[in-house]
Design a protein around this motif. Structure first.
Motif, PDB file in Angstrom:
ATOM      1  N   THR A 159     -11.880 -14.232   3.068  1.00 14.92           N
ATOM      2  CA  THR A 159     -11.697 -12.797   2.825  1.00 14.92           C
ATOM      3  C   THR A 159     -12.320 -11.923   3.911  1.00 14.92           C
ATOM      4  OG1 THR A 159     -13.675 -12.782   1.419  1.00 14.92           O
ATOM      5  CG2 THR A 159     -11.535 -13.110   0.336  1.00 14.92           C
ATOM      6  N   VAL A 160     -12.827 -12.521   4.992  1.00 13.76           N
ATOM      7  CA  VAL A 160     -13.317 -11.728   6.118  1.00 13.76           C
ATOM      8  C   VAL A 160     -12.165 -10.874   6.647  1.00 13.76           C
ATOM      9  CG1 VAL A 160     -14.235 -11.835   8.466  1.00 13.76           C
ATOM     10  CG2 VAL A 160     -15.081 -13.424   6.711  1.00 13.76           C
ATOM     11  N   ALA A 161     -12.427  -9.616   6.951  1.00 12.25           N
ATOM     12  CA  ALA A 161     -11.400  -8.667   7.411  1.00 12.25           C
ATOM     13  C   ALA A 161     -10.328  -8.449   6.341  1.00 12.25           C
ATOM     14  CB  ALA A 161     -10.771  -9.112   8.720  1.00 12.25           C
ATOM     15  N   GLY A 162     -10.692  -8.716   5.100  1.00 14.65           N
ATOM     16  CA  GLY A 162      -9.785  -8.444   4.003  1.00 14.65           C
ATOM     17  C   GLY A 162      -8.848  -9.572   3.646  1.00 14.65           C
ATOM     18  N   GLY A 170     -12.558 -23.836  13.173  1.00 15.41           N
ATOM     19  CA  GLY A 170     -13.917 -23.766  13.691  1.00 15.41           C
ATOM     20  C   GLY A 170     -14.194 -22.559  14.558  1.00 15.41           C
ATOM     21  N   ASN A 171     -13.194 -21.742  14.815  1.00 13.86           N
ATOM     22  CA  ASN A 171     -13.358 -20.533  15.625  1.00 13.86           C
ATOM     23  C   ASN A 171     -12.991 -19.336  14.753  1.00 13.86           C
ATOM     24  OD1 ASN A 171     -13.242 -18.369  17.373  1.00 13.86           O
ATOM     25  ND2 ASN A 171     -12.036 -19.425  18.936  1.00 13.86           N
ATOM     26  N   LYS A 172     -14.000 -18.603  14.304  1.00 12.67           N
ATOM     27  CA  LYS A 172     -13.774 -17.520  13.364  1.00 12.67           C
ATOM     28  C   LYS A 172     -13.828 -16.146  14.017  1.00 12.67           C
ATOM     29  CE  LYS A 172     -15.064 -20.108   9.251  1.00 12.67           C
ATOM     30  NZ  LYS A 172     -15.756 -20.073   7.943  1.00 12.67           N
ATOM     31  N   ASN A 213      -2.765  -4.817   8.416  1.00 18.12           N
ATOM     32  CA  ASN A 213      -3.733  -4.904   9.515  1.00 18.12           C
ATOM     33  C   ASN A 213      -3.131  -5.035  10.914  1.00 18.12           C
ATOM     34  OD1 ASN A 213      -6.636  -5.264   8.239  1.00 18.12           O
ATOM     35  ND2 ASN A 213      -5.200  -6.398   6.943  1.00 18.12           N
ATOM     36  N   LEU A 214      -1.916  -5.543  11.021  1.00 16.24           N
ATOM     37  CA  LEU A 214      -1.408  -5.890  12.354  1.00 16.24           C
ATOM     38  C   LEU A 214      -0.012  -5.354  12.650  1.00 16.24           C
ATOM     39  CD1 LEU A 214      -2.779  -9.548  12.478  1.00 16.24           C
ATOM     40  CD2 LEU A 214      -3.482  -7.646  13.934  1.00 16.24           C
ATOM     41  N   LYS A 215       0.507  -4.464  11.840  1.00 13.89           N
ATOM     42  CA  LYS A 215       1.824  -3.882  12.098  1.00 13.89           C
ATOM     43  C   LYS A 215       1.674  -2.572  12.862  1.00 13.89           C
ATOM     44  CE  LYS A 215       6.253  -2.930   9.843  1.00 13.89           C
ATOM     45  NZ  LYS A 215       6.989  -2.932   8.546  1.00 13.89           N
ATOM     46  N   SER A 216       2.497  -2.403  13.894  1.00 12.33           N
ATOM     47  CA  SER A 216       2.451  -1.179  14.696  1.00 12.33           C
ATOM     48  C   SER A 216       3.246  -0.076  14.025  1.00 12.33           C
ATOM     49  CB  SER A 216       3.012  -1.443  16.095  1.00 12.33           C
ATOM     50  OG  SER A 216       4.427  -1.506  16.059  1.00 12.33           O
ATOM     51  N   ALA A 217       3.008   1.152  14.484  1.00 10.51           N
ATOM     52  CA  ALA A 217       3.738   2.299  13.945  1.00 10.51           C
ATOM     53  C   ALA A 217       5.229   2.185  14.234  1.00 10.51           C
ATOM     54  CB  ALA A 217       3.182   3.589  14.536  1.00 10.51           C
ATOM     55  N   ALA A 218       5.584   1.467  15.304  1.00  7.94           N
ATOM     56  CA  ALA A 218       6.989   1.296  15.687  1.00  7.94           C
ATOM     57  C   ALA A 218       7.674   0.175  14.913  1.00  7.94           C
ATOM     58  CB  ALA A 218       7.083   1.032  17.185  1.00  7.94           C
ATOM     59  N   LYS A 226      -9.980  -8.808  15.598  1.00  7.06           N
ATOM     60  CA  LYS A 226     -11.284  -9.452  15.801  1.00  7.06           C
ATOM     61  C   LYS A 226     -12.113  -9.301  14.532  1.00  7.06           C
ATOM     62  CE  LYS A 226     -10.078 -10.190  20.054  1.00  7.06           C
ATOM     63  NZ  LYS A 226      -9.579 -11.527  20.446  1.00  7.06           N
ATOM     64  N   THR A 227     -12.639 -10.418  14.060  1.00  5.82           N
ATOM     65  CA  THR A 227     -13.333 -10.378  12.773  1.00  5.82           C
ATOM     66  C   THR A 227     -14.706  -9.713  12.854  1.00  5.82           C
ATOM     67  OG1 THR A 227     -14.103 -12.624  13.207  1.00  5.82           O
ATOM     68  CG2 THR A 227     -12.133 -12.375  11.851  1.00  5.82           C
ATOM     69  N   ALA A 228     -15.318  -9.696  14.043  1.00  2.00           N
ATOM     70  CA  ALA A 228     -16.650  -9.104  14.174  1.00  2.00           C
ATOM     71  C   ALA A 228     -16.587  -7.581  14.237  1.00  2.00           C
ATOM     72  CB  ALA A 228     -17.340  -9.641  15.422  1.00  2.00           C
ATOM     73  N   THR A 229     -15.554  -7.055  14.874  1.00  2.00           N
ATOM     74  CA  THR A 229     -15.480  -5.611  15.119  1.00  2.00           C
ATOM     75  C   THR A 229     -14.288  -4.932  14.449  1.00  2.00           C
ATOM     76  OG1 THR A 229     -14.166  -5.924  17.115  1.00  2.00           O
ATOM     77  CG2 THR A 229     -16.569  -5.960  17.356  1.00  2.00           C
ATOM     78  N   TYR A 230     -13.337  -5.733  13.967  1.00  2.00           N
ATOM     79  CA  TYR A 230     -12.066  -5.241  13.414  1.00  2.00           C
ATOM     80  C   TYR A 230     -11.195  -4.582  14.487  1.00  2.00           C
ATOM     81  CZ  TYR A 230     -13.961  -6.083   8.695  1.00  2.00           C
ATOM     82  OH  TYR A 230     -14.490  -6.648   7.576  1.00  2.00           O
ATOM     83  N   ALA A 231     -11.537  -4.806  15.745  1.00  2.00           N
ATOM     84  CA  ALA A 231     -10.699  -4.295  16.832  1.00  2.00           C
ATOM     85  C   ALA A 231      -9.389  -5.078  16.869  1.00  2.00           C
ATOM     86  CB  ALA A 231     -11.427  -4.430  18.167  1.00  2.00           C
ATOM     87  N   VAL A 232      -8.294  -4.388  17.102  1.00  2.00           N
ATOM     88  CA  VAL A 232      -6.975  -5.007  17.119  1.00  2.00           C
ATOM     89  C   VAL A 232      -6.505  -5.190  18.552  1.00  2.00           C
ATOM     90  CG1 VAL A 232      -4.544  -4.716  16.487  1.00  2.00           C
ATOM     91  CG2 VAL A 232      -6.350  -4.090  14.858  1.00  2.00           C
TER      92      VAL A 232
END
Length: 359
Positions: A159-162, A170-172, A213-218, A226-232
């Motif tokens: 449930t990280v990042a929802g 092994g890479n989160k 979380n990952l759909k663009s406006a277009a 990114k799970t640490a910062t929520y940067a897309v």
């Protein structure tokens, strides 16, 4: 009159923009022969990643190109109505299989040659092909493969990042569209095969998360969060959009909710001008092949052929202008096995469409 008609036809053939009808099955067989000639290492019983020596000295291919080849071989079997093409490639893929905890799956490199990390998306592509084969043949072995890969992919969920699935075991650090889109497809395929509600629940859960979380406006799809910062990471690739488009079609089939079909059509409309402008592919051939899968699936319910026609133009342009003297794709340099497998799949799909008199 016959002479006049002859010259009319001759002049039409020479008109700018006119392309003669391709024999996609012949192109498919020719590329298949060249791939096996230049990429298969008979002495080792493996494929290699490129037709030239690997820079890092690795003698054989990673798993991903074999995923591309496996799906292409399935499409070829559909066209040729034969069962002789798929198993040789799948037997090679078995050399990448591991029984490591927490669930068995396929490593990124051949286990007898050292093995490698396990990626959820690589495994999902195998699972999707397995379920395609199961639907076509009803051979229970392929259903078991699909279930095995589903079990593995769900070890990458939390449930990280929802919510959502990670990309690499092994890479989160990130959750990617490329591991969630095909995860939705595999779960939906398993629901269709078994009618077990848990599979559909997973597909719906992942679909909702990716769109949030990952759909663009277009209406296209970004690469990862990114799970640490929520940067897309806002890179947009055709295979991510293609996977989500096909996921929407599968969810329409599973639920009969026309909202999913409307979403699929909207994604197709957004994608065609972005990824297929000027009769060329924006991305690698395999990335594009995943988009083609979604267009072909959508065609069952949306009879507008504009998406497929745009794709056909790209395939024809590649055949005309990017095939080298060895019969492989890549005039400037021979492309890797992933790209060759992608074009092989596209040719097989258009060969089938040609058989059905759609093109």
């Amino acid at each position: 009159m016959k002479i006049l008609l002859f010259f009319v036809l001759l002049s039409a053939i020479s008109l700018p923009g006119y392309t003669q009808v391709k024999d996609y099955q012949q192109e498919m067989l020719s590329l298949y022969k060249s791939i096996n000639k230049y990429f298969y290492i008979d002495s080792l019983g493996y494929y290699k990643e490129t037709a030239v020596p690997e820079k890092d000295g690795r003698p054989v291919s990673y798993l991903w190109p074999l995923c591309a080849l496996l799906q292409a071989n399935n499409e070829m079997e559909t066209v040729m109505n034969t069962g002789s093409l798929l198993m040789p490639a799948f037997k090679i893929i078995q050399k990448y299989h591991t029984d490591l905890s927490p669930a068995s799956a396929y490593a990124s490199y051949a286990v007898p040659l050292g093995g490698g990390s396990r990626f959820y998306d690589d495994n999902q592509w195998i699972g999707i092909t397995a379920m395609d084969v199961y639907k076509r043949t009803k051979d229970e072995r392929w259903l078991l493969t699909g279930k095995e890969i589903y079990r593995f992919m769900m070890t990458g969920y939390d449930t990280v990042a929802g919510g959502g699935l990670y990309w690499q075991e092994g890479n989160k650090s990130s959750k990617n569209t490329c591991s969630n889109g095909p995860g939705i497809i595999l779960a939906a395929q398993l629901y269709q095969a078994t009618k077990e509600q848990s599979y559909l629940d997973t597909a719906l859960l992942l679909f909702k998360w990716v769109n949030a979380n990952l759909k663009s406006a277009a209406g296209l799809y970004y690469d990862n969060i990114k799970t640490a910062t929520y940067a897309v990471d806002k890179k947009q690739y055709s295979y991510n959009t293609g996977a989500m488009l096909q996921a929407a079609v599968y969810l329409y089939e599973c639920t009969n909710d026309k909202n999913y079909l409307q979403q699929a059509t909207a994604i197709a409309d957004s994608s065609v001008s972005f990824f297929l402008a000027n009769n060329t592919f924006k991305d690698d051939y395999w990335f594009s092949a995943v988009l083609l899968r979604s267009y072909q699936h959508l065609l069952k319910y949306n009879k507008n052929t504009k998406y497929m026609l745009a794709f056909k133009n790209g395939v024809d342009e590649a055949i005309n202008n990017n095939k080298n003297a060895n019969g492989l794709m890549g005039k400037k340099h021979i492309l890797n096995l992933v790209a060759q497998g992608g074009m092989l799949e596209m040719l097989a799909r258009f060969a089938w469409l040609q058989q059905q008199h759609i093109f």
